[in-house]
Design a protein around this motif. Structure first.
Motif, PDB file in Angstrom:
ATOM      1  N   TYR A 150      22.602  28.824  16.315  1.00  0.00           N
ATOM      2  CA  TYR A 150      21.410  28.707  17.135  1.00  0.00           C
ATOM      3  C   TYR A 150      21.433  29.688  18.290  1.00  0.00           C
ATOM      4  O   TYR A 150      22.454  29.786  18.967  1.00  0.00           O
ATOM      5  CB  TYR A 150      21.296  27.275  17.671  1.00  0.00           C
ATOM      6  CG  TYR A 150      20.160  27.078  18.637  1.00  0.00           C
ATOM      7  CD1 TYR A 150      18.881  26.816  18.152  1.00  0.00           C
ATOM      8  CD2 TYR A 150      20.358  27.173  20.012  1.00  0.00           C
ATOM      9  CE1 TYR A 150      17.837  26.662  19.026  1.00  0.00           C
ATOM     10  CE2 TYR A 150      19.309  27.018  20.881  1.00  0.00           C
ATOM     11  CZ  TYR A 150      18.050  26.761  20.389  1.00  0.00           C
ATOM     12  OH  TYR A 150      17.011  26.619  21.247  1.00  0.00           O
ATOM     13  N   ALA A 251      26.871  37.083  23.537  1.00  0.00           N
ATOM     14  CA  ALA A 251      28.041  37.533  24.294  1.00  0.00           C
ATOM     15  C   ALA A 251      29.257  37.192  23.435  1.00  0.00           C
ATOM     16  O   ALA A 251      29.187  36.301  22.601  1.00  0.00           O
ATOM     17  CB  ALA A 251      28.111  36.796  25.620  1.00  0.00           C
ATOM     18  N   PRO A 257      30.490  32.989  32.167  1.00  0.00           N
ATOM     19  CA  PRO A 257      29.783  33.634  33.269  1.00  0.00           C
ATOM     20  C   PRO A 257      30.609  33.598  34.548  1.00  0.00           C
ATOM     21  O   PRO A 257      31.377  32.663  34.775  1.00  0.00           O
ATOM     22  CB  PRO A 257      28.500  32.818  33.413  1.00  0.00           C
ATOM     23  CG  PRO A 257      28.644  31.633  32.542  1.00  0.00           C
ATOM     24  CD  PRO A 257      29.816  31.799  31.657  1.00  0.00           C
ATOM     25  N   ARG A 265      18.710  36.886  38.387  1.00  0.00           N
ATOM     26  CA  ARG A 265      18.176  36.270  37.174  1.00  0.00           C
ATOM     27  C   ARG A 265      17.123  37.133  36.488  1.00  0.00           C
ATOM     28  O   ARG A 265      16.573  36.760  35.466  1.00  0.00           O
ATOM     29  CB  ARG A 265      17.532  34.930  37.528  1.00  0.00           C
ATOM     30  CG  ARG A 265      18.575  33.913  37.908  1.00  0.00           C
ATOM     31  CD  ARG A 265      18.734  32.962  36.783  1.00  0.00           C
ATOM     32  NE  ARG A 265      19.784  32.019  37.121  1.00  0.00           N
ATOM     33  CZ  ARG A 265      19.885  30.885  36.500  1.00  0.00           C
ATOM     34  NH1 ARG A 265      19.012  30.567  35.579  1.00  0.00           N
ATOM     35  NH2 ARG A 265      20.856  30.069  36.797  1.00  0.00           N
ATOM     36  N   ALA A 268      16.440  38.003  32.529  1.00  0.00           N
ATOM     37  CA  ALA A 268      17.177  37.084  31.680  1.00  0.00           C
ATOM     38  C   ALA A 268      16.227  36.459  30.659  1.00  0.00           C
ATOM     39  O   ALA A 268      15.031  36.460  30.858  1.00  0.00           O
ATOM     40  CB  ALA A 268      17.827  36.002  32.510  1.00  0.00           C
TER      41      ALA A 268
ATOM     42  N   LEU B  10      21.660  27.961  25.816  1.00  0.00           N
ATOM     43  CA  LEU B  10      20.657  28.902  26.332  1.00  0.00           C
ATOM     44  C   LEU B  10      20.867  29.160  27.817  1.00  0.00           C
ATOM     45  O   LEU B  10      20.722  30.277  28.293  1.00  0.00           O
ATOM     46  CB  LEU B  10      19.250  28.354  26.092  1.00  0.00           C
ATOM     47  CG  LEU B  10      18.801  28.357  24.627  1.00  0.00           C
ATOM     48  CD1 LEU B  10      17.378  27.846  24.514  1.00  0.00           C
ATOM     49  CD2 LEU B  10      18.918  29.751  24.020  1.00  0.00           C
ATOM     50  N   GLU B  12      23.742  28.964  29.554  1.00  0.00           N
ATOM     51  CA  GLU B  12      24.902  29.821  29.773  1.00  0.00           C
ATOM     52  C   GLU B  12      24.602  31.251  29.342  1.00  0.00           C
ATOM     53  O   GLU B  12      24.975  32.210  30.015  1.00  0.00           O
ATOM     54  CB  GLU B  12      26.102  29.285  28.990  1.00  0.00           C
ATOM     55  CG  GLU B  12      27.339  30.111  29.277  1.00  0.00           C
ATOM     56  CD  GLU B  12      28.576  29.558  28.603  1.00  0.00           C
ATOM     57  OE1 GLU B  12      28.851  28.356  28.792  1.00  0.00           O
ATOM     58  OE2 GLU B  12      29.255  30.325  27.895  1.00  0.00           O
ATOM     59  N   TYR B  13      23.867  31.362  28.231  1.00  0.00           N
ATOM     60  CA  TYR B  13      23.573  32.697  27.724  1.00  0.00           C
ATOM     61  C   TYR B  13      22.708  33.477  28.710  1.00  0.00           C
ATOM     62  O   TYR B  13      22.933  34.667  28.937  1.00  0.00           O
ATOM     63  CB  TYR B  13      22.881  32.614  26.361  1.00  0.00           C
ATOM     64  CG  TYR B  13      22.532  33.974  25.822  1.00  0.00           C
ATOM     65  CD1 TYR B  13      23.536  34.837  25.414  1.00  0.00           C
ATOM     66  CD2 TYR B  13      21.213  34.412  25.755  1.00  0.00           C
ATOM     67  CE1 TYR B  13      23.238  36.104  24.950  1.00  0.00           C
ATOM     68  CE2 TYR B  13      20.907  35.675  25.292  1.00  0.00           C
ATOM     69  CZ  TYR B  13      21.928  36.515  24.880  1.00  0.00           C
ATOM     70  OH  TYR B  13      21.632  37.767  24.431  1.00  0.00           O
ATOM     71  N   SER B  14      21.743  32.792  29.333  1.00  0.00           N
ATOM     72  CA  SER B  14      20.860  33.532  30.230  1.00  0.00           C
ATOM     73  C   SER B  14      21.634  34.053  31.435  1.00  0.00           C
ATOM     74  O   SER B  14      21.353  35.141  31.940  1.00  0.00           O
ATOM     75  CB  SER B  14      19.677  32.671  30.656  1.00  0.00           C
ATOM     76  OG  SER B  14      20.118  31.723  31.592  1.00  0.00           O
TER      77      SER B  14
END
Ligand code: HEM
Lengths: 268, 250
Positions: A150, A251, A257, A265, A268, B10, B12-14
């Motif tokens: 996903y 990633a 992170p 942001r 993003a 989502l 964490e990915y952003s």
């Protein structure tokens, strides 16, 4: 319609164009005109196509922290595909799909007579192996990085179709030189398909264009190899890349992170 | 993955994406360098390995090697692993089709939200085993000797008969070697194992039955009907040779 927020180009500060100070009139020098002309040409196209937004969206999107060399395998595959396309176009200028000897003769002519003919044919021949290896490595990368999860399931499914089509290219192209090796390997390959349950015999007849191996078989393989499959491949690669840009590349799975309070942001 | 897991991913990915760099020029630079490497590899392969062109295809002779491109070897090798003839369709179409479906559906049955390879041992081990299996089968395919050499001593009983029998045996040996039967069949100590061992086929089948098999074989064996039609002497030599093969042939 709400205005889409598009990422800005990563131009170093010194190069960001600044408005002139109020009051400085100054002459416009030729260099300024040259600078302006590039921008105005882009503006001219953009006014008529609105492509600049798409280009900014594609090119200046952010790629996540930790992106490494493994992530170049997809674009390397794309590059191998482009190389196959270009060399293939040149081969098609000389190739004749004729079982009565024309096919073999035309390939012999390419190999022995045409300027750089053997070189281009060699690039096409070995490029196919390189593309297969790259597509496999790229698939292995997305597999071990869990990139098929996903929300990128659909891109994996498109990828499997791309893999199968790449193999179909190898199979249909192998027949074209029409030497003993390619002819008999294809006869056996077609026979193998024929052993399939239910659809096998039909698939067989479709591939051979009839119950026997004839002129139509070669013509069919040729058109599948140089029009049908490359067309579908190009379209699906487009969809694949659109989804890559839309969803962003993953990633590396071990990336965490940085804990910074004020993370930027934007984009993003 | 349930809803909470998806949202967590989502989120964490952003953040990871926001902490990354722009595609242009950073990724573009790496991709371009890689493209140059690919280009150099293709050019070098073309220059060093060239583009050979074998003898012209001739459907009426059988002097051929039914060898696919190397990246098909492992699919071809499945035939060697699954031997019983009644299972041939399974080997040729069944196994690849099942693997293909498994590949397509991977994101739908692997619902584990974990992505680190070392924390999803089943997937990682399955992936590594698959790579080794493909590598091993490809190697086996590449190693299978040239299908144009028959390593078989002329049996004593044929030496003893001499004359015509010996001559036809030797003639048949050449035709058989040229016909690439060894790509799939073992004769003597060389040959593939896709089809049955033919070292003692004369004991199992009379000459007519062998001829019938050649003209009307079961797939994946190709038909040699055209050989019979165009070069009947060669066809006969082939059949005679095979029908002379007995247990003592080695
Ligand atoms: C003609 C063949 C293919 C081309 C040209 C191609 C191209 C690309 C490119 C340029 C990317 C961007 C990220 C990267 O380079 O790793 C990508 C991502 C991806 N590809 Fe492919 N690909 C091909 C075949 C495949 C195959 C066979 C699969 C798997 C079955 C696959 C699955 C994926 C997935 C899941 C992503 C997302 C990866 C991520 O977000 O980290 N692709 N592809």
């Amino acid at each position: 319609m709400p205005k889409l927020k598009l990422p800005k180009p990563p131009v170093p500060d010194a190069l960001v164009p600044r408005a002139k100070r109020p009051g400085t009139t100054g002459k416009t020098r030729p260099l300024d005109v040259a600078k302006e002309s590039g921008i105005s040409a882009i503006d001219w196209v953009d006014e008529r196509t609105s492509l600049a937004g798409a280009a900014r969206w594609m090119m200046f999107r952010k790629i996540p922290k930790g992106t490494n060399w493994f992530y170049t395998l997809g674009s390397a595959t794309l590059f191998a595909f482009l190389s196959q396309t270009v060399t293939g176009v040149f081969l098609a200028m000389y190739y004749i799909p004729d079982t009565a000897g024309g096919a073999y003769e035309s390939v012999r002519y390419i190999t022995n007579e045409v300027f750089l003919g053997e070189f281009v044919r060699g690039m096409h021949k070995w490029g196919s192996s390189v593309m297969i290896i790259l597509v496999m490595l790229h698939m292995a990368r997305t597999f071990f990085f869990g990139a098929y999860k996903y929300p990128r399931e659909l891109n994996w499914v498109i990828g499997v179709v791309l893999l199968i089509l790449t193999y179909v290219m190898g199979f249909t192209g192998y027949l074209l030189p029409f030497d003993q090796r390619s002819y008999w390997a294809t006869v056996v390959g077609v026979n193998i398909n024929g052993t399939g349950p239910l659809v096998g015999p039909y698939l067989n007849d479709f591939m051979r264009a009839g119950p026997d191996f004839t002129q139509s078989t070669l013509a069919r393989f040729y058109s599948i190899h140089m029009m049908l499959v490359p067309g579908i491949l190009a379209a699906l690669i487009g969809a694949h890349l659109y989804l890559v840009a839309k969803m962003g590349t993953t990633a590396p799975p071990w990336m965490k992170p940085e804990k910074k309070g004020d993370v930027d942001r934007e984009g993003a | 993955m349930n809803r909470a897991e998806r949202e967590a991913y989502l989120r964490e990915y952003s953040i990871l994406k926001a902490q990354g760099k722009p595609f242009f020029p950073y990724a573009v630079a790496k991709d371009s360098l890689m493209a140059v490497v690919v280009m150099i590899v293709i050019i070098l392969m073309s220059l060093i390995l060239g583009a050979e062109l074998g003898p012209k295809a001739d459907p009426t002779t059988t002097t051929y090697t039914p060898r696919p491109e190397w990246y098909y070897y492992y699919l071809f090798e499945v035939l060697r692993v699954i031997k019983p003839p009644e299972l041939t369709p399974l080997a040729t179409i069944g196994v690849p089709t099942i693997c293909m479906i498994l590949l397509f559906l991977l994101p739908f049955y692997d619902r584990n939200p974990e992505r680190r390879p070392e924390r999803r041992p089943v997937a990682t081990v399955a992936g590594i085993v698959t790579i080794f299996a493909i590598g091993y089968l490809t190697y086996m395919g590449a190693e299978a000797g040239s299908p144009n050499e028959i390593e078989l001593e002329t049996p004593e009983r044929i030496e003893a008969q001499g004359g015509e029998v010996l001559a036809s045996f030797e003639a048949g040996r050449i035709v058989t070697a040229q016909s690439g039967c060894l790509a799939c069949h073992k004769i003597g100590s060389n040959g593939g194992t896709i089809g049955p061992d033919l070292t003692d086929v004369g004991e199992r089948l009379p000459a007519q039955a062998i001829a019938r098999t050649l003209q009307n074989p079961t797939a994946p064996m190709p038909s040699y009907d055209s050989l019979q039609a165009n070069q009947p002497e060669q066809f006969e030599a082939l059949v005679d040779f095979l029908s002379l093969l007995r247990e003592d042939s080695e």
